[in-house]
Write a protein that holds these residues in place. Structure first.
Motif, PDB file in Angstrom:
ATOM      1  N   LEU A 194       2.579   7.657  -6.104  1.00 18.27           N
ATOM      2  CA  LEU A 194       4.040   7.606  -6.201  1.00 18.27           C
ATOM      3  C   LEU A 194       4.599   8.428  -7.353  1.00 18.27           C
ATOM      4  O   LEU A 194       5.801   8.658  -7.410  1.00 18.27           O
ATOM      5  CB  LEU A 194       4.492   6.141  -6.335  1.00 18.27           C
ATOM      6  N   ASN A 195       3.731   8.850  -8.274  1.00 19.54           N
ATOM      7  CA  ASN A 195       4.212   9.658  -9.400  1.00 19.54           C
ATOM      8  C   ASN A 195       3.893  11.133  -9.155  1.00 19.54           C
ATOM      9  O   ASN A 195       2.738  11.544  -9.303  1.00 19.54           O
ATOM     10  CB  ASN A 195       3.560   9.179 -10.699  1.00 19.54           C
ATOM     11  N   PRO A 196       4.898  11.952  -8.815  1.00 20.12           N
ATOM     12  CA  PRO A 196       4.598  13.360  -8.497  1.00 20.12           C
ATOM     13  C   PRO A 196       4.133  14.155  -9.710  1.00 20.12           C
ATOM     14  O   PRO A 196       3.580  15.236  -9.563  1.00 20.12           O
ATOM     15  CB  PRO A 196       5.951  13.896  -7.980  1.00 20.12           C
ATOM     16  N   LEU A 197       4.337  13.606 -10.927  1.00 21.65           N
ATOM     17  CA  LEU A 197       3.953  14.321 -12.142  1.00 21.65           C
ATOM     18  C   LEU A 197       2.539  13.978 -12.599  1.00 21.65           C
ATOM     19  O   LEU A 197       2.008  14.591 -13.518  1.00 21.65           O
ATOM     20  CB  LEU A 197       4.933  14.007 -13.283  1.00 21.65           C
ATOM     21  N   SER A 198       1.931  12.998 -11.983  1.00 24.95           N
ATOM     22  CA  SER A 198       0.585  12.588 -12.340  1.00 24.95           C
ATOM     23  C   SER A 198      -0.385  13.729 -11.984  1.00 24.95           C
ATOM     24  O   SER A 198      -0.126  14.510 -11.067  1.00 24.95           O
ATOM     25  CB  SER A 198       0.252  11.317 -11.567  1.00 24.95           C
ATOM     26  N   ARG A 199      -1.508  13.815 -12.718  1.00 24.78           N
ATOM     27  CA  ARG A 199      -2.416  14.946 -12.486  1.00 24.78           C
ATOM     28  C   ARG A 199      -3.003  14.943 -11.078  1.00 24.78           C
ATOM     29  O   ARG A 199      -3.239  16.002 -10.501  1.00 24.78           O
ATOM     30  CB  ARG A 199      -3.562  14.901 -13.495  1.00 24.78           C
ATOM     31  N   SER A 200      -3.258  13.747 -10.524  1.00 24.40           N
ATOM     32  CA  SER A 200      -3.925  13.704  -9.216  1.00 24.40           C
ATOM     33  C   SER A 200      -3.106  14.405  -8.121  1.00 24.40           C
ATOM     34  O   SER A 200      -3.621  15.292  -7.456  1.00 24.40           O
ATOM     35  CB  SER A 200      -4.234  12.262  -8.817  1.00 24.40           C
ATOM     36  N   PRO A 201      -1.821  14.049  -7.929  1.00 27.08           N
ATOM     37  CA  PRO A 201      -1.048  14.808  -6.932  1.00 27.08           C
ATOM     38  C   PRO A 201      -0.871  16.276  -7.312  1.00 27.08           C
ATOM     39  O   PRO A 201      -0.785  17.137  -6.449  1.00 27.08           O
ATOM     40  CB  PRO A 201       0.299  14.084  -6.866  1.00 27.08           C
ATOM     41  N   GLN A 202      -0.864  16.549  -8.630  1.00 27.78           N
ATOM     42  CA  GLN A 202      -0.684  17.948  -9.069  1.00 27.78           C
ATOM     43  C   GLN A 202      -1.858  18.833  -8.634  1.00 27.78           C
ATOM     44  O   GLN A 202      -1.664  20.015  -8.396  1.00 27.78           O
ATOM     45  CB  GLN A 202      -0.518  18.015 -10.596  1.00 27.78           C
ATOM     46  N   VAL A 203      -3.078  18.266  -8.556  1.00 26.92           N
ATOM     47  CA  VAL A 203      -4.223  19.095  -8.145  1.00 26.92           C
ATOM     48  C   VAL A 203      -4.500  18.998  -6.642  1.00 26.92           C
ATOM     49  O   VAL A 203      -5.334  19.734  -6.128  1.00 26.92           O
ATOM     50  CB  VAL A 203      -5.533  18.734  -8.911  1.00 26.92           C
ATOM     51  N   ALA A 204      -3.799  18.109  -5.946  1.00 24.61           N
ATOM     52  CA  ALA A 204      -4.104  17.873  -4.526  1.00 24.61           C
ATOM     53  C   ALA A 204      -3.665  19.034  -3.639  1.00 24.61           C
ATOM     54  O   ALA A 204      -2.653  19.670  -3.902  1.00 24.61           O
ATOM     55  CB  ALA A 204      -3.415  16.588  -4.064  1.00 24.61           C
ATOM     56  N   ASP A 205      -4.436  19.273  -2.576  1.00 25.54           N
ATOM     57  CA  ASP A 205      -3.982  20.228  -1.547  1.00 25.54           C
ATOM     58  C   ASP A 205      -2.813  19.614  -0.798  1.00 25.54           C
ATOM     59  O   ASP A 205      -1.887  20.307  -0.403  1.00 25.54           O
ATOM     60  CB  ASP A 205      -5.117  20.509  -0.563  1.00 25.54           C
ATOM     61  N   VAL A 208       0.771  13.323  -1.425  1.00 25.60           N
ATOM     62  CA  VAL A 208       1.615  12.425  -0.633  1.00 25.60           C
ATOM     63  C   VAL A 208       2.318  11.494  -1.620  1.00 25.60           C
ATOM     64  O   VAL A 208       1.702  10.571  -2.159  1.00 25.60           O
ATOM     65  CB  VAL A 208       0.766  11.602   0.366  1.00 25.60           C
ATOM     66  N   VAL A 209       3.595  11.758  -1.892  1.00 28.50           N
ATOM     67  CA  VAL A 209       4.328  10.939  -2.864  1.00 28.50           C
ATOM     68  C   VAL A 209       5.057   9.847  -2.079  1.00 28.50           C
ATOM     69  O   VAL A 209       6.180  10.018  -1.595  1.00 28.50           O
ATOM     70  CB  VAL A 209       5.296  11.790  -3.706  1.00 28.50           C
ATOM     71  N   ASP A 210       4.349   8.741  -1.904  1.00 28.74           N
ATOM     72  CA  ASP A 210       4.852   7.641  -1.075  1.00 28.74           C
ATOM     73  C   ASP A 210       4.042   6.403  -1.438  1.00 28.74           C
ATOM     74  O   ASP A 210       2.933   6.504  -1.973  1.00 28.74           O
ATOM     75  CB  ASP A 210       4.636   7.991   0.410  1.00 28.74           C
ATOM     76  N   ASN A 211       4.584   5.239  -1.126  1.00 26.92           N
ATOM     77  CA  ASN A 211       3.820   4.005  -1.333  1.00 26.92           C
ATOM     78  C   ASN A 211       2.686   3.961  -0.309  1.00 26.92           C
ATOM     79  O   ASN A 211       2.912   4.180   0.882  1.00 26.92           O
ATOM     80  CB  ASN A 211       4.746   2.786  -1.166  1.00 26.92           C
ATOM     81  N   ILE A 212       1.492   3.641  -0.779  1.00 27.15           N
ATOM     82  CA  ILE A 212       0.331   3.603   0.118  1.00 27.15           C
ATOM     83  C   ILE A 212       0.563   2.646   1.294  1.00 27.15           C
ATOM     84  O   ILE A 212       0.057   2.873   2.398  1.00 27.15           O
ATOM     85  CB  ILE A 212      -0.958   3.230  -0.661  1.00 27.15           C
ATOM     86  N   ILE A 213       1.372   1.618   1.051  1.00 32.74           N
ATOM     87  CA  ILE A 213       1.661   0.641   2.117  1.00 32.74           C
ATOM     88  C   ILE A 213       2.382   1.307   3.304  1.00 32.74           C
ATOM     89  O   ILE A 213       2.195   0.938   4.446  1.00 32.74           O
ATOM     90  CB  ILE A 213       2.493  -0.520   1.521  1.00 32.74           C
ATOM     91  N   ARG A 214       3.198   2.308   3.002  1.00 32.32           N
ATOM     92  CA  ARG A 214       3.881   3.039   4.100  1.00 32.32           C
ATOM     93  C   ARG A 214       3.075   4.258   4.537  1.00 32.32           C
ATOM     94  O   ARG A 214       3.073   4.636   5.710  1.00 32.32           O
ATOM     95  CB  ARG A 214       5.271   3.513   3.635  1.00 32.32           C
ATOM     96  N   ALA A 215       2.418   4.903   3.554  1.00 31.91           N
ATOM     97  CA  ALA A 215       1.786   6.195   3.828  1.00 31.91           C
ATOM     98  C   ALA A 215       0.623   6.098   4.822  1.00 31.91           C
ATOM     99  O   ALA A 215       0.520   6.914   5.742  1.00 31.91           O
ATOM    100  CB  ALA A 215       1.291   6.809   2.516  1.00 31.91           C
ATOM    101  N   VAL A 216      -0.247   5.098   4.634  1.00 35.23           N
ATOM    102  CA  VAL A 216      -1.459   5.062   5.459  1.00 35.23           C
ATOM    103  C   VAL A 216      -1.136   4.779   6.943  1.00 35.23           C
ATOM    104  O   VAL A 216      -1.608   5.516   7.816  1.00 35.23           O
ATOM    105  CB  VAL A 216      -2.496   4.073   4.863  1.00 35.23           C
ATOM    106  N   PRO A 217      -0.301   3.758   7.250  1.00 36.95           N
ATOM    107  CA  PRO A 217       0.026   3.563   8.679  1.00 36.95           C
ATOM    108  C   PRO A 217       0.730   4.784   9.285  1.00 36.95           C
ATOM    109  O   PRO A 217       0.509   5.119  10.448  1.00 36.95           O
ATOM    110  CB  PRO A 217       0.968   2.344   8.681  1.00 36.95           C
ATOM    111  N   ASN A 218       1.544   5.469   8.477  1.00 37.38           N
ATOM    112  CA  ASN A 218       2.243   6.650   9.000  1.00 37.38           C
ATOM    113  C   ASN A 218       1.260   7.794   9.273  1.00 37.38           C
ATOM    114  O   ASN A 218       1.406   8.524  10.257  1.00 37.38           O
ATOM    115  CB  ASN A 218       3.341   7.082   8.017  1.00 37.38           C
ATOM    116  N   MET A 219       0.246   7.941   8.418  1.00 39.64           N
ATOM    117  CA  MET A 219      -0.787   8.966   8.678  1.00 39.64           C
ATOM    118  C   MET A 219      -1.516   8.656   9.980  1.00 39.64           C
ATOM    119  O   MET A 219      -1.834   9.556  10.760  1.00 39.64           O
ATOM    120  CB  MET A 219      -1.819   8.957   7.546  1.00 39.64           C
TER     121      MET A 219
END
Ligand code: ATP
Length: 259
Positions: A194-205, A208-219
């Motif tokens: 959920l934090n777009p400034l965190s290093r993990s999303p910054q290095v990701a291809d 996904v800046v979303d709550n995992i509770i919504r993101a996984v079923p949507n994927m």
């Protein structure tokens, strides 16, 4: 006083949280993390991570913004195209979306691997059991017979035939060091955070800046919708996704969102 002021955050069962409560998802998330700590699958530090996530989600309006939906579709395309996709599970992921991760693994034919920051044999076993209770057949991460290079020994442990061998990895709520080390291994990395400034999303291809509770079923829904797509179509879904724009859109929404 509203009708909801009497709803305590420490209900015994999640069914006691009214679904029409304005902060329903937040209360549900908190409850699941607490239950995870009690069950021995979530580390106490997971509470802190949850608090940070909750603040960002509030600023995002607690909804999947359009650029996150695009990211979730691109993530589904990557997972479907992969030779060996692996979904990584830590204590917070196991507490929040165990059945949903099992459903996604089935939809894209991926392995599930327990991968912990605070690794103990007891927590690994408790999480593997929890995933099996939610329908998982094969759970990796128990062997831990390979190491991610350039990472402190204990946090580098992975399965040789799991994350080590994967070409595409989904690492939700991942620690920044490990996300960087996986990126350096050349893996296609999908991060949910959920934090777009965190290093993990910054290095990701695919950040996904979303709550995992919504993101996984949507994927999973996107994967099911793309199940009959040919390789060219899946590649065009991936090419259309713009990771920089997705990160910028999320940050913009957080900084100036109209709540
Ligand atoms: P880094 O090392 O990458 O800077 P961090 O120190 O921000 O990581 P933690 O404090 O461990 O990492 O927090 C984990 C991350 O998970 C936070 O960025 C938080 O926003 C995110 N997070 C927490 N709960 C959720 C959730 N339910 N859905 C998505 N992301 C979440």
């Amino acid at each position: 006083m509203s009708d909801y002021d009497s709803v305590s955050a420490d209900v015994e069962h999640e069914e006691e949280i009214p679904e029409d409560h304005p902060r329903y998802q937040d209360l549900l998330t908190r409850h699941r993390i607490e239950a995870g700590v009690e069950k021995g699958i979530t580390h106490l530090q997971g509470m802190h991570a949850e608090g940070r996530g909750s603040a960002f989600d509030y600023l995002l309006g607690e909804e999947t913004i359009p650029s996150a939906d695009d990211a979730e579709r691109a993530a589904a395309a990557h997972l479907l195209l992969a030779d060996h996709p692996v979904l990584s599970i830590n204590g917070n992921v196991a507490a929040l979306v165990p059945g949903e991760m099992v459903a996604l693994a089935e939809a894209v034919d991926a392995d599930l691997e327990v991968n912990l920051f605070n690794r103990t044999p007891e927590r690994i076993d408790a999480i593997a059991d929890h995933l099996r209770e939610h329908g998982a057949e094969d759970v990796k991460g128990l062997e831990a017979d390979a190491r991610i290079p350039n990472l402190e020994h204990k946090r580098a442990k992975v399965d040789a035939d799991g994350i080590y061998d994967a070409d595409v990895v989904l690492v939700p709520l991942e620690d920044g060091d490990r996300a960087e080390a996986l990126d350096e291994m050349g893996k296609t990395e999908i991060v949910i955070d959920l934090n777009p400034l965190s290093r993990s999303p910054q290095v990701a291809d695919v950040p996904v800046v979303d709550n995992i509770i919504r993101a996984v079923p949507n994927m999973t829904e996107h994967a099911q919708a793309l199940a009959d797509a040919d390789e060219a179509e899946l590649r065009s879904v991936i090419e259309e996704f713009d990771r920089e724009r997705a990160l910028e859109n999320a940050e913009e929404r957080i900084r100036s969102g109209d709540l």
